[in-house]
Design a protein around this motif. Sequence first.
Motif, mmCIF file in Angstrom:
data_model
loop_
_atom_site.group_PDB
_atom_site.id
_atom_site.type_symbol
_atom_site.label_atom_id
_atom_site.label_comp_id
_atom_site.label_asym_id
_atom_site.label_seq_id
_atom_site.Cartn_x
_atom_site.Cartn_y
_atom_site.Cartn_z
ATOM 1 N N PRO A 147 13.682 -24.478 5.211
ATOM 2 C CA PRO A 147 14.376 -23.328 4.604
ATOM 3 C C PRO A 147 13.414 -22.191 4.252
ATOM 4 C CG PRO A 147 14.102 -25.064 2.971
ATOM 5 C CD PRO A 147 13.525 -25.599 4.262
ATOM 6 N N ILE A 148 13.815 -20.973 4.590
ATOM 7 C CA ILE A 148 13.093 -19.764 4.186
ATOM 8 C C ILE A 148 13.944 -19.068 3.134
ATOM 9 C CG2 ILE A 148 12.085 -17.586 4.933
ATOM 10 C CD1 ILE A 148 11.896 -18.700 7.742
ATOM 11 N N GLU A 149 13.411 -18.927 1.941
ATOM 12 C CA GLU A 149 14.172 -18.377 0.818
ATOM 13 C C GLU A 149 13.677 -16.977 0.470
ATOM 14 O OE1 GLU A 149 14.940 -19.322 -3.939
ATOM 15 O OE2 GLU A 149 14.263 -20.920 -2.580
ATOM 16 N N LEU A 150 14.605 -16.031 0.364
ATOM 17 C CA LEU A 150 14.276 -14.674 -0.063
ATOM 18 C C LEU A 150 14.259 -14.641 -1.592
ATOM 19 C CD1 LEU A 150 13.843 -11.638 0.478
ATOM 20 C CD2 LEU A 150 16.335 -11.396 0.563
ATOM 21 N N THR A 151 13.109 -14.296 -2.172
ATOM 22 C CA THR A 151 12.958 -14.364 -3.630
ATOM 23 C C THR A 151 12.915 -13.002 -4.308
ATOM 24 O OG1 THR A 151 10.545 -14.488 -3.419
ATOM 25 C CG2 THR A 151 11.761 -16.577 -3.472
ATOM 26 N N GLY A 152 12.740 -11.918 -3.540
ATOM 27 C CA GLY A 152 12.688 -10.607 -4.186
ATOM 28 C C GLY A 152 12.559 -9.469 -3.194
ATOM 29 N N VAL A 153 13.060 -8.293 -3.584
ATOM 30 C CA VAL A 153 12.966 -7.084 -2.765
ATOM 31 C C VAL A 153 12.518 -5.945 -3.670
ATOM 32 C CG1 VAL A 153 14.177 -5.471 -1.257
ATOM 33 C CG2 VAL A 153 14.848 -7.886 -1.276
ATOM 34 N N GLU A 176 -0.333 9.025 0.292
ATOM 35 C CA GLU A 176 -1.786 8.977 0.454
ATOM 36 C C GLU A 176 -2.248 10.315 1.028
ATOM 37 O OE1 GLU A 176 -3.605 6.640 -0.594
ATOM 38 O OE2 GLU A 176 -2.140 5.064 -0.985
ATOM 39 N N GLY A 177 -3.223 10.961 0.378
ATOM 40 C CA GLY A 177 -3.738 12.222 0.888
ATOM 41 C C GLY A 177 -2.706 13.329 0.746
ATOM 42 N N ASP A 178 -2.464 14.056 1.843
ATOM 43 C CA ASP A 178 -1.513 15.161 1.862
ATOM 44 C C ASP A 178 -0.110 14.628 1.671
ATOM 45 O OD1 ASP A 178 0.179 17.278 2.496
ATOM 46 O OD2 ASP A 178 -1.268 18.134 3.898
ATOM 47 N N PHE A 179 0.580 15.053 0.643
ATOM 48 C CA PHE A 179 1.916 14.549 0.326
ATOM 49 C C PHE A 179 2.891 14.768 1.476
ATOM 50 C CE2 PHE A 179 6.195 15.103 -1.337
ATOM 51 C CZ PHE A 179 6.358 13.957 -2.112
ATOM 52 N N ALA A 180 2.843 15.918 2.105
ATOM 53 C CA ALA A 180 3.814 16.247 3.144
ATOM 54 C C ALA A 180 3.605 15.432 4.409
ATOM 55 C CB ALA A 180 3.735 17.738 3.478
ATOM 56 N N ASP A 181 2.346 15.102 4.715
ATOM 57 C CA ASP A 181 2.055 14.446 5.988
ATOM 58 C C ASP A 181 2.104 12.924 5.920
ATOM 59 O OD1 ASP A 181 1.717 16.875 7.139
ATOM 60 O OD2 ASP A 181 -0.472 16.905 6.866
ATOM 61 N N GLN A 182 1.878 12.327 4.736
ATOM 62 C CA GLN A 182 1.652 10.895 4.694
ATOM 63 C C GLN A 182 2.629 10.150 3.774
ATOM 64 O OE1 GLN A 182 -2.354 9.445 4.709
ATOM 65 N NE2 GLN A 182 -3.189 11.467 5.071
ATOM 66 N N ARG A 183 3.829 10.665 3.626
ATOM 67 C CA ARG A 183 4.809 9.960 2.811
ATOM 68 C C ARG A 183 5.292 8.726 3.568
ATOM 69 N NH1 ARG A 183 10.743 10.115 2.343
ATOM 70 N NH2 ARG A 183 11.281 9.274 0.281
ATOM 71 N N ILE A 184 5.176 7.563 2.921
ATOM 72 C CA ILE A 184 5.651 6.309 3.487
ATOM 73 C C ILE A 184 6.535 5.605 2.463
ATOM 74 C CG2 ILE A 184 5.007 3.990 4.270
ATOM 75 C CD1 ILE A 184 4.430 6.030 6.338
ATOM 76 N N VAL A 185 7.750 5.273 2.875
ATOM 77 C CA VAL A 185 8.635 4.462 2.044
ATOM 78 C C VAL A 185 8.373 3.000 2.392
ATOM 79 C CG1 VAL A 185 11.009 3.927 1.415
ATOM 80 C CG2 VAL A 185 10.359 6.287 1.958
ATOM 81 N N ASN A 186 8.042 2.212 1.398
ATOM 82 C CA ASN A 186 7.655 0.811 1.612
ATOM 83 C C ASN A 186 8.637 -0.133 0.915
ATOM 84 O OD1 ASN A 186 5.161 -1.349 0.200
ATOM 85 N ND2 ASN A 186 6.192 -1.612 2.144
ATOM 86 N N TRP A 187 9.278 -0.982 1.714
ATOM 87 C CA TRP A 187 10.101 -2.062 1.176
ATOM 88 C C TRP A 187 9.289 -3.353 1.271
ATOM 89 C CZ3 TRP A 187 15.182 -1.498 -0.648
ATOM 90 C CH2 TRP A 187 15.796 -0.273 -0.401
ATOM 91 N N GLN A 188 9.147 -4.045 0.158
ATOM 92 C CA GLN A 188 8.425 -5.317 0.144
ATOM 93 C C GLN A 188 9.405 -6.445 -0.132
ATOM 94 O OE1 GLN A 188 4.572 -5.746 -1.969
ATOM 95 N NE2 GLN A 188 5.491 -7.536 -2.970
ATOM 96 N N LEU A 189 9.479 -7.396 0.789
ATOM 97 C CA LEU A 189 10.357 -8.552 0.654
ATOM 98 C C LEU A 189 9.495 -9.798 0.491
ATOM 99 C CD1 LEU A 189 11.774 -6.397 2.734
ATOM 100 C CD2 LEU A 189 13.507 -8.175 2.910
ATOM 101 N N ASP A 190 9.750 -10.553 -0.542
ATOM 102 C CA ASP A 190 8.988 -11.770 -0.829
ATOM 103 C C ASP A 190 9.807 -12.995 -0.428
ATOM 104 O OD1 ASP A 190 6.776 -10.404 -2.021
ATOM 105 O OD2 ASP A 190 8.016 -10.105 -3.815
#
Length: 269
Positions: free
Chosen positions: A157-163, A170-184
Amino acid sequence: MFGTTFYHGTTRKLIIAFGSVFNNIHVQRKESDGTLIKDIRVPLAYESRKKYLARLIQDSVKNKQVPRMGFVLTGIEADFSRAGNQMQQHRFNKSGEDKAYTLLSPIPYNFNFTLDVYVDLMDDGLQIIEQIVPYFQPDFNVVIEEVPALDMKRDIPIELTGVTLTDEHEGDFADQRIVNWQLDFLIRGWIYPPVREQGVIKSVTTNYMVGSLDPTDGEAPVEQVNLTVDPFNSDATDNWTVALEAGHPDDPNDDNDVDTMAPVKWPLD
């Protein structure tokens, strides 16, 4: 005890199985009327969040490559609440081989994984998340061949424990915006001890004694029963039967004792 070289590759197989669950996720971009503009298969790599962000800082144009996903094994820990009798032995044999295999009970371990989803458009991230979370209620099972030598397979079983959602800049706000979803995730797996070989038992001798059971008394068995595979050189796939012999065996301490062992019909009437 230590020094016995063995490797079942269990952890490696869990890593591969975990990655295979997420290797066919797509993001679709459409016009306001629903017309499909672009279908993107989201690439997946074994990499940590820190590694990706470090490359992003070096070259935001070349290394951005979003949407994308990365996963990594973050640690393991023993889970003795699932442990059974550690001295219990499992025995196996293969057809065509004149040997048997023994294996002690596996040790239960929990494997912690993190899956990171990187996008620059929030809608891309929402599409990816909605293609993942409905399958974990609360877990999703995969089949692992844990010990190939014994053809041992198990549902894991693989259990999803959090999102978690974060915005990375990072650096220039306009050029390097990254939306990061972390799933544990938590995988409830097992780690196996070495497989040991032993000969197949083809002959059993049972002694019946009367009087003292102390072998130092020198008393010979009163009765003896011998069971032997017939023919003795047969294996599990051959036609074989059991040869039965019973009687009073020779007493090695008595020169006048006469061997009275005789074949007995098998199966018994």
